[in-house]
Design a protein around this motif. Structure first.
Motif, PDB file in Angstrom:
ATOM      1  N   THR A 187       0.897  -1.082  -0.201  1.00  0.00           N
ATOM      2  CA  THR A 187       0.052  -0.240   0.056  1.00  0.00           C
ATOM      3  C   THR A 187       0.958   1.305   0.038  1.00  0.00           C
ATOM      4  OG1 THR A 187      -0.030   0.316   2.263  1.00  0.00           O
ATOM      5  CG2 THR A 187      -1.652  -1.161   1.238  1.00  0.00           C
ATOM      6  N   SER A 188       0.240   2.479  -0.166  1.00  0.00           N
ATOM      7  CA  SER A 188       0.709   3.744  -0.197  1.00  0.00           C
ATOM      8  C   SER A 188       1.497   3.982   1.096  1.00  0.00           C
ATOM      9  CB  SER A 188      -0.060   4.706  -0.503  1.00  0.00           C
ATOM     10  OG  SER A 188      -1.429   4.710   0.366  1.00  0.00           O
ATOM     11  N   SER A 189       0.890   3.424   2.182  1.00  0.00           N
ATOM     12  CA  SER A 189       1.686   3.658   3.572  1.00  0.00           C
ATOM     13  C   SER A 189       2.853   2.785   3.636  1.00  0.00           C
ATOM     14  CB  SER A 189       0.638   3.583   4.665  1.00  0.00           C
ATOM     15  OG  SER A 189      -0.088   2.302   4.712  1.00  0.00           O
ATOM     16  N   GLY A 190       3.139   1.602   3.045  1.00  0.00           N
ATOM     17  CA  GLY A 190       4.084   0.985   3.239  1.00  0.00           C
ATOM     18  C   GLY A 190       3.668  -0.508   3.854  1.00  0.00           C
ATOM     19  N   THR A 191       2.576  -0.660   4.113  1.00  0.00           N
ATOM     20  CA  THR A 191       2.169  -2.062   4.625  1.00  0.00           C
ATOM     21  C   THR A 191       2.168  -3.047   3.695  1.00  0.00           C
ATOM     22  OG1 THR A 191       0.495  -0.638   6.131  1.00  0.00           O
ATOM     23  CG2 THR A 191       0.203  -3.088   5.802  1.00  0.00           C
ATOM     24  N   VAL A 192       2.585  -4.234   3.922  1.00  0.00           N
ATOM     25  CA  VAL A 192       2.369  -5.500   3.003  1.00  0.00           C
ATOM     26  C   VAL A 192       1.337  -6.500   3.626  1.00  0.00           C
ATOM     27  CG1 VAL A 192       3.624  -7.533   2.222  1.00  0.00           C
ATOM     28  CG2 VAL A 192       4.689  -5.148   2.253  1.00  0.00           C
ATOM     29  N   ARG A 193       0.284  -6.853   3.172  1.00  0.00           N
ATOM     30  CA  ARG A 193      -0.565  -7.819   3.451  1.00  0.00           C
ATOM     31  C   ARG A 193      -0.726  -9.012   2.278  1.00  0.00           C
ATOM     32  NH1 ARG A 193      -3.499  -4.730   7.288  1.00  0.00           N
ATOM     33  NH2 ARG A 193      -3.790  -2.579   6.840  1.00  0.00           N
ATOM     34  N   VAL A 194      -1.228 -10.193   3.263  1.00  0.00           N
ATOM     35  CA  VAL A 194      -1.542 -11.378   2.265  1.00  0.00           C
ATOM     36  C   VAL A 194      -2.776 -11.953   2.548  1.00  0.00           C
ATOM     37  CG1 VAL A 194      -0.826 -13.750   2.103  1.00  0.00           C
ATOM     38  CG2 VAL A 194       1.115 -12.126   2.601  1.00  0.00           C
ATOM     39  N   ILE A 195      -3.512 -11.868   1.419  1.00  0.00           N
ATOM     40  CA  ILE A 195      -5.016 -12.284   1.709  1.00  0.00           C
ATOM     41  C   ILE A 195      -4.943 -13.572   1.037  1.00  0.00           C
ATOM     42  CG2 ILE A 195      -5.950  -9.821   1.933  1.00  0.00           C
ATOM     43  CD1 ILE A 195      -6.827 -10.150  -0.824  1.00  0.00           C
ATOM     44  N   VAL A 196      -5.884 -14.657   1.463  1.00  0.00           N
ATOM     45  CA  VAL A 196      -6.250 -15.946   0.861  1.00  0.00           C
ATOM     46  C   VAL A 196      -7.583 -16.447   0.847  1.00  0.00           C
ATOM     47  CG1 VAL A 196      -5.957 -18.420   1.424  1.00  0.00           C
ATOM     48  CG2 VAL A 196      -3.991 -16.692   2.184  1.00  0.00           C
ATOM     49  N   GLN A 197      -7.871 -16.793  -0.359  1.00  0.00           N
ATOM     50  CA  GLN A 197      -9.372 -17.243  -0.484  1.00  0.00           C
ATOM     51  C   GLN A 197      -9.109 -18.811  -0.916  1.00  0.00           C
ATOM     52  OE1 GLN A 197     -12.490 -15.106  -2.715  1.00  0.00           O
ATOM     53  NE2 GLN A 197     -12.316 -16.973  -4.413  1.00  0.00           N
ATOM     54  N   HIS A 198     -10.001 -19.520  -0.103  1.00  0.00           N
ATOM     55  CA  HIS A 198     -10.068 -20.925  -0.149  1.00  0.00           C
ATOM     56  C   HIS A 198     -11.482 -21.433  -0.043  1.00  0.00           C
ATOM     57  CE1 HIS A 198     -10.340 -21.060   4.146  1.00  0.00           C
ATOM     58  NE2 HIS A 198      -9.402 -20.373   4.169  1.00  0.00           N
ATOM     59  N   PRO A 199     -11.721 -22.763  -0.266  1.00  0.00           N
ATOM     60  CA  PRO A 199     -12.928 -23.420  -0.451  1.00  0.00           C
ATOM     61  C   PRO A 199     -13.962 -22.886   0.602  1.00  0.00           C
ATOM     62  CG  PRO A 199     -11.524 -24.938  -1.065  1.00  0.00           C
ATOM     63  CD  PRO A 199     -10.535 -23.896  -0.543  1.00  0.00           C
ATOM     64  N   GLU A 200     -13.519 -23.078   1.962  1.00  0.00           N
ATOM     65  CA  GLU A 200     -14.447 -22.686   3.140  1.00  0.00           C
ATOM     66  C   GLU A 200     -14.628 -20.977   3.261  1.00  0.00           C
ATOM     67  OE1 GLU A 200     -11.401 -24.266   3.142  1.00  0.00           O
ATOM     68  OE2 GLU A 200     -11.885 -26.312   3.681  1.00  0.00           O
ATOM     69  N   THR A 201     -14.103 -20.017   2.328  1.00  0.00           N
ATOM     70  CA  THR A 201     -13.911 -18.622   2.205  1.00  0.00           C
ATOM     71  C   THR A 201     -14.889 -18.136   1.020  1.00  0.00           C
ATOM     72  OG1 THR A 201     -11.906 -17.900   1.613  1.00  0.00           O
ATOM     73  CG2 THR A 201     -12.482 -18.522   4.228  1.00  0.00           C
ATOM     74  N   VAL A 202     -15.224 -19.083   0.146  1.00  0.00           N
ATOM     75  CA  VAL A 202     -15.495 -18.657  -1.185  1.00  0.00           C
ATOM     76  C   VAL A 202     -16.944 -17.744  -0.928  1.00  0.00           C
ATOM     77  CG1 VAL A 202     -16.673 -19.419  -3.292  1.00  0.00           C
ATOM     78  CG2 VAL A 202     -14.634 -20.621  -2.511  1.00  0.00           C
ATOM     79  N   PHE A 216      -4.651 -12.605   5.849  1.00  0.00           N
ATOM     80  CA  PHE A 216      -3.934 -13.788   6.291  1.00  0.00           C
ATOM     81  C   PHE A 216      -2.682 -13.250   7.222  1.00  0.00           C
ATOM     82  CE2 PHE A 216      -0.293 -16.777   5.971  1.00  0.00           C
ATOM     83  CZ  PHE A 216      -0.782 -18.068   6.320  1.00  0.00           C
ATOM     84  N   GLN A 217      -1.882 -12.274   6.818  1.00  0.00           N
ATOM     85  CA  GLN A 217      -0.941 -11.680   7.539  1.00  0.00           C
ATOM     86  C   GLN A 217      -0.636 -10.098   7.107  1.00  0.00           C
ATOM     87  OE1 GLN A 217       2.445 -14.608   6.910  1.00  0.00           O
ATOM     88  NE2 GLN A 217       2.875 -14.347   8.902  1.00  0.00           N
ATOM     89  N   THR A 218       0.068  -9.398   7.907  1.00  0.00           N
ATOM     90  CA  THR A 218       0.304  -8.211   7.850  1.00  0.00           C
ATOM     91  C   THR A 218       1.687  -7.551   8.077  1.00  0.00           C
ATOM     92  OG1 THR A 218      -1.892  -7.160   7.892  1.00  0.00           O
ATOM     93  CG2 THR A 218      -0.364  -5.635   8.337  1.00  0.00           C
ATOM     94  N   PHE A 219       2.459  -6.864   7.394  1.00  0.00           N
ATOM     95  CA  PHE A 219       3.823  -6.827   7.713  1.00  0.00           C
ATOM     96  C   PHE A 219       3.824  -5.137   7.825  1.00  0.00           C
ATOM     97  CE2 PHE A 219       3.973 -10.825   5.916  1.00  0.00           C
ATOM     98  CZ  PHE A 219       4.819 -11.512   6.886  1.00  0.00           C
ATOM     99  N   SER A 220       4.468  -4.528   8.666  1.00  0.00           N
ATOM    100  CA  SER A 220       4.499  -2.795   8.633  1.00  0.00           C
ATOM    101  C   SER A 220       6.143  -2.711   8.910  1.00  0.00           C
ATOM    102  CB  SER A 220       3.680  -2.320   9.725  1.00  0.00           C
ATOM    103  OG  SER A 220       2.368  -2.529   9.722  1.00  0.00           O
TER     104      SER A 220
END
Length: 634
Positions: A393-408, A415-419
């Motif tokens: 993102t523009s603020s420098g944040t790194v995120r990981v998002i996941v979509q799997h069968p249970e969340t369709v 999933f995770q966030t790194f600042s």
């Protein structure tokens, strides 16, 4: 300068504050040297308080020069050959200069090192000229009307496409378009590849080459000469199971708001398919299958469909980044949302004559999505609903998002966030084993190891920090060192393999460093075989031969100021690195960096934005450090 003080035939010297004493004969046996001119009075002299000749040079480098004058012997292992050659040229010691040149050439050859794989000479400048205003019929100009003024162009590039249904981020710089040709019209501006083809863009024309095992690389297409400067290029050489069969080879270029698309016939002849307009400056140009896509940060997406032969412009939210996954185009936008478009089905899924744009995810802080990377897991091909996305993102944040069968039903889950970045994230890459992010602070890189279970990302122990380093790369202001579209650092490579960054430290140099993206270690150093400056580069995998067991090989393609293309075998570099310890070197050492910086005028270069970034959510104009992801799906 210098002043002569004699005690008989003894000459006393003060070189940079250090005293040396030698004979007149020792200093003058080389004719027409600095010393023969000095002692004959042809050069004015300056003496110190003791009457010794003062020479304002490095005494540590003068010592081996004086030793050579005394003994006519050289011991190159004890000196820096390049620095000593510079001093020997200053003093005019021609025999020493010749010996040092031979020492320097021991590791250099016009045939290159073991990694050198080929040389494509500069092409013939096309005599045929194309009129910019010979626009194909109005059916190619469909879409909503847009602003016609020349807006600032954000630089990005068309990256090598064969990346496993994913893409790579390209940095974007807000630049005013020059009114005339940029730099040298004969230099290589952009190189892109697809399967066993490459397209090479010069200022006013594009050339395509194809490689075959039996014949090697051959030139197969040259476009007419254009009357405007090419900013983007995209190549489509093969679509598995595509509707066009063998007629799927296409190349496109863009300048400003306009795009020209050519079809390349099997015999190499090309025909113009059409000229299209995005109505705003084109900042990314790439293929998804047979569909040609153009995007602009202003919020425009243009799609040309190979089946309907129709060009469609679509207004969307202002775009900051993108990636592709199969037939899907994912857009990271200024409002903090990630949207997707199925470009393969868009002729059948129209809503009020618009592309069907669907929101996939919204950032919790609603920061602009400045970098985007999609990873398709092994289960994606089976169920079609398991997908992993990393974004910055523009603020420098790194995120990981996941979509799997249970969340369709509910969409992707965070999933995770790194600042860890304080500047906007400009590039991001999620691969099988690593997560890599780059921010605008002089290409500061952070990497993490990714833990997987049966191919899917795992929370135990999850992503753990691996390394932090920088890929310093100064950019040319006046365009003589190439364009930023052709000098993206990467990372390059397949998602299931070790990826690399390409580091060109200064604009006018014949050297680049290849570094592993996971830890920054130096894989190899590549230097032009003919001494010409490197103005463009990219890494691409070419298919192996038809023999059983043959695998694709990875090559670095470098474009040069004289118009040539040089090829380097990175597969061999990887194999060599696997047999030796490469932990000692990363990027350029301090000595190498200073030597490179000494070759360029820093007043004519710039570095990425280093200031901490405030969020520019809902901002109408992206910052110079924003990025656009470049990709092509095969």
């Amino acid at each position: 300068m210098a002043n002569v003080t004699r005690t008989g035939e003894i000459i006393h010297l003060n070189v940079g504050g250090k005293r040396f004493s030698t004979s007149r004969q020792t200093l003058t046996w080389v004719p027409d040297s600095f010393f023969s001119s000095l002692l004959s009075g042809r050069i004015s002299t300056l003496k110190d308080e003791t009457g010794a000749i003062f020479i304002d040079r490095d005494p540590s480098l003068f010592a081996p020069i004086l030793n050579f004058l005394r003994t006519k012997e050289l011991h190159p292992r004890s000196v820096n050959v390049h620095l000593l050659m510079h001093e020997a040229e200053f003093y005019g010691i021609t025999p020493l200069v010749r010996k040092l040149q031979l020492c320097d050439e021991l590791d250099r050859s016009s045939c290159g090192s073991v990694l050198f794989n080929g040389y494509l000479p500069p092409p013939v400048y096309p005599a045929k000229k194309r009129n910019r205003h010979s626009v194909a019929g109005p059916q190619y100009m469909s879409g909503r009307p847009g602003p016609t003024e020349r807006a600032p162009v954000r630089r990005s590039n068309t990256m090598p496409p064969n990346l496993g249904n994913a893409g790579i981020l390209g940095k974007v710089l807000v630049e005013e378009r020059p009114s005339g040709p940029v730099g040298d019209p004969g230099m290589v501006r952009i190189v892109c590849g697809h399967h066993n083809w490459i397209a090479v863009a010069y200022a006013q024309f594009v050339v395509c080459y194809r490689v075959k095992e039996s014949t090697g690389w051959q030139q197969v297409f040259t476009s007419p000469r254009l009357d405007w400067v090419i900013d983007r290029v995209a190549l489509n050489a093969k679509v598995m199971g595509g509707s066009l069969g063998d007629n799927d080879k296409m190349v496109a270029v863009a300048s400003g708001t306009e795009i020209i698309l050519w079809a390349i016939c099997p015999d190499g002849n090309g025909s113009e398919i059409g000229v299209f307009s995005l109505n705003v400056p084109v900042e990314a140009l790439f293929f998804v299958g047979n569909q040609l896509i153009a995007t602009s940060h202003t919020g425009k997406v243009g799609v040309w469909n190979a089946v309907t032969k129709h060009w469609q412009n679509q207004d969307v939210v202002p775009i900051n980044s993108y990636d592709t996954a199969g037939s899907f185009l994912l857009l990271g936008c200024n409002n903090g949302s990630i949207y997707y478009i199925d470009v393969q089905k868009f002729p059948l899924r129209m809503k009020d004559n618009d592309l069907l744009v669907t929101e996939l995810y919204r950032d919790p802080s609603e920061d602009a999505i400045t970098a985007l990377s999609v990873y398709l897991t092994p289960k994606t091909s089976d169920s079609g609903n398991w997908i992993e996305i990393a974004y910055g993102t523009s603020s420098g944040t790194v995120r990981v998002i996941v979509q799997h069968p249970e969340t369709v039903g509910s969409g992707p889950q965070l999933f995770q966030t790194f600042s860890v970045h304080r500047s906007p994230v400009t590039k991001i890459m999620l691969s099988e084993k690593h997560l890599t992010s780059v921010c605008a602070d002089n290409n500061h890189v952070r990497t993490w190891t990714v833990t997987r279970f049966r191919g899917m990302i795992s929370t135990q122990p999850g992503s753990t920090p691996l390394n932090s380093f920088k890929i310093l790369s100064l950019e040319d202001i006046d365009g003589h060192g190439g364009c930023s579209a052709g000098t993206e650092i990467g990372p390059y490579g397949e998602r299931d393999d070790q990826q690399v960054f390409i580091q060109r430290v200064v604009p006018d140099t014949d050297k680049v460093y290849v570094r592993l993206s996971s830890n920054g270690k130096r894989l190899c150093e590549v230097r032009s075989v003919d001494g010409t400056s490197i103005t463009a580069f990219m890494v691409h995998e070419c298919e192996g031969s038809s023999r059983i067991g043959s695998r694709p090989r990875r090559y670095l393609f470098t474009g040069h100021g004289n118009g040539s293309i040089q090829m380097w075998d990175l597969t061999t570099a990887m194999e060599i690195a696997g047999k030796v310890d490469i932990k000692a070197l990363g990027g350029p050492t301090e000595e190498e960096l200073l030597e490179l910086l000494d070759q360029c005028d820093l007043a004519l270069t710039r570095t990425p934005d280093m200031s901490p970034a405030a969020s520019f959510t809902h901002s109408s104009t992206p910052r110079a450090s924003m990025c656009s992801l470049q990709s092509q799906s095969s």
